[in-house]
Design an enzyme around this catalytic site. Structure first.
Site, PDB file in Angstrom:
ATOM      1  N   ASP A  29       6.447 -12.814  35.869  1.00  0.00           N
ATOM      2  CA  ASP A  29       7.162 -11.561  35.604  1.00  0.00           C
ATOM      3  C   ASP A  29       8.172 -11.319  36.719  1.00  0.00           C
ATOM      4  OD1 ASP A  29       6.431  -8.850  33.704  1.00  0.00           O
ATOM      5  OD2 ASP A  29       7.705  -8.538  35.480  1.00  0.00           O
ATOM      6  N   GLY A  91       4.805   2.039  26.531  1.00  0.00           N
ATOM      7  CA  GLY A  91       5.937   1.709  27.393  1.00  0.00           C
ATOM      8  C   GLY A  91       6.476   0.311  27.176  1.00  0.00           C
ATOM      9  N   GLN A  92       6.316  -0.210  25.954  1.00  0.00           N
ATOM     10  CA  GLN A  92       6.870  -1.537  25.666  1.00  0.00           C
ATOM     11  C   GLN A  92       8.385  -1.508  25.858  1.00  0.00           C
ATOM     12  OE1 GLN A  92       6.046  -2.980  21.708  1.00  0.00           O
ATOM     13  NE2 GLN A  92       6.741  -5.057  22.159  1.00  0.00           N
ATOM     14  N   HIS A  98       4.361 -10.079  23.853  1.00  0.00           N
ATOM     15  CA  HIS A  98       3.978 -10.867  25.027  1.00  0.00           C
ATOM     16  C   HIS A  98       2.688 -10.310  25.598  1.00  0.00           C
ATOM     17  CE1 HIS A  98       6.675  -7.577  26.147  1.00  0.00           C
ATOM     18  NE2 HIS A  98       5.950  -7.464  27.256  1.00  0.00           N
ATOM     19  N   HIS A 100       0.723  -9.681  29.073  1.00  0.00           N
ATOM     20  CA  HIS A 100       0.746  -9.644  30.538  1.00  0.00           C
ATOM     21  C   HIS A 100      -0.548 -10.274  31.052  1.00  0.00           C
ATOM     22  CE1 HIS A 100       4.124  -6.699  30.997  1.00  0.00           C
ATOM     23  NE2 HIS A 100       3.742  -6.357  29.774  1.00  0.00           N
TER      24      HIS A 100
HETATM   25  P1  5GP Z   1       6.665  -4.569  28.479  1.00  0.00           P
HETATM   26  O1  5GP Z   1       7.043  -3.320  29.227  1.00  0.00           O
HETATM   27  O2  5GP Z   1       7.563  -4.793  27.277  1.00  0.00           O
HETATM   28  O3  5GP Z   1       5.201  -4.679  28.139  1.00  0.00           O
HETATM   29  O4  5GP Z   1       6.895  -5.751  29.512  1.00  0.00           O
HETATM   30  C1  5GP Z   1       8.115  -6.375  29.714  1.00  0.00           C
HETATM   31  C2  5GP Z   1       7.988  -7.164  31.006  1.00  0.00           C
HETATM   32  O5  5GP Z   1       9.028  -8.101  31.034  1.00  0.00           O
HETATM   33  C3  5GP Z   1       8.099  -6.296  32.260  1.00  0.00           C
HETATM   34  O6  5GP Z   1       6.934  -6.462  33.065  1.00  0.00           O
HETATM   35  C4  5GP Z   1       9.350  -6.831  32.945  1.00  0.00           C
HETATM   36  O7  5GP Z   1       9.235  -6.856  34.360  1.00  0.00           O
HETATM   37  C5  5GP Z   1       9.482  -8.223  32.353  1.00  0.00           C
HETATM   38  N1  5GP Z   1      10.845  -8.700  32.279  1.00  0.00           N
HETATM   39  C6  5GP Z   1      11.919  -8.038  31.755  1.00  0.00           C
HETATM   40  N2  5GP Z   1      13.023  -8.798  31.835  1.00  0.00           N
HETATM   41  C7  5GP Z   1      12.634  -9.975  32.416  1.00  0.00           C
HETATM   42  C8  5GP Z   1      13.344 -11.167  32.778  1.00  0.00           C
HETATM   43  O8  5GP Z   1      14.554 -11.306  32.572  1.00  0.00           O
HETATM   44  N3  5GP Z   1      12.611 -12.160  33.348  1.00  0.00           N
HETATM   45  C9  5GP Z   1      11.273 -12.053  33.576  1.00  0.00           C
HETATM   46  N4  5GP Z   1      10.652 -13.100  34.172  1.00  0.00           N
HETATM   47  N5  5GP Z   1      10.575 -10.937  33.260  1.00  0.00           N
HETATM   48  C10 5GP Z   1      11.248  -9.915  32.680  1.00  0.00           C
END
Ligand code: 5GP
Ligand code: ZN
Length: 114
Positions: A29, A91-92, A98, A100
């Site tokens: 991440d 908070g997606q 994906h 985590h």
């Molecule tokens: P969500 O909030 O959708 O569950 O998680 C999205 C995750 O993607 C976040 O933890 C954020 O830091 C990660 N993320 C967003 N853009 C990028 C990117 O360009 N590269 C990487 N490696 N992680 C990303």
């Protein structure tokens, strides 16, 4: 398609990839929330669990079942937590499903009502 994870999969955006196969890739991440924070990203683009096909479910579970064999390499030998954010309340922020993968430290379980 304007999806950051699809762009990462195509190599159009750089990432630190630690694993990939026919089902999923695992990247670090970019903004880690724990000592070790990876994202398991299915190769096929879909947004939500509600959009998963049976094939998507099988592919994601095959990916998850790879984790025990990868744990030591990823610094997760003491355990890890899997989180899937779905929709606004969770908070997606990236709308390509994906998982985590959090670990590398003792993780508390916050009471979010506080
Ligand atoms: P969500 O909030 O959708 O569950 O998680 C999205 C995750 O993607 C976040 O933890 C954020 O830091 C990660 N993320 C967003 N853009 C990028 C990117 O360009 N590269 C990487 N490696 N992680 C990303
Ligand atoms: Zn995508």
């Amino acid at each position: 398609m304007d999806c950051v994870f699809c762009k990462i999969a195509k190599g159009e955006i750089p990432s630190e990839k630690v694993y990939s196969d026919d089902d999923v890739m695992i990247i670090k991440d970019i903004d880690p929330k724990a000592e070790k924070h990876y994202l398991m990203i299915p190769n096929r683009h879909y947004k939500l669990i509600s959009e998963m096909t049976d094939g998507d479910a099988d592919a994601l579970m095959r990916g998850i079942r790879k984790l025990p064999s990868l744990a030591e390499k990823l610094g997760l030998e003491n355990g890890y937590r899997l989180v899937i954010n779905q929709g606004d309340d969770a908070g997606q922020t990236v709308f390509h499903l994906h998982v985590h993968i959090l670990g590398g430290q003792s993780l508390d379980f916050p009471d979010l009502r506080k």
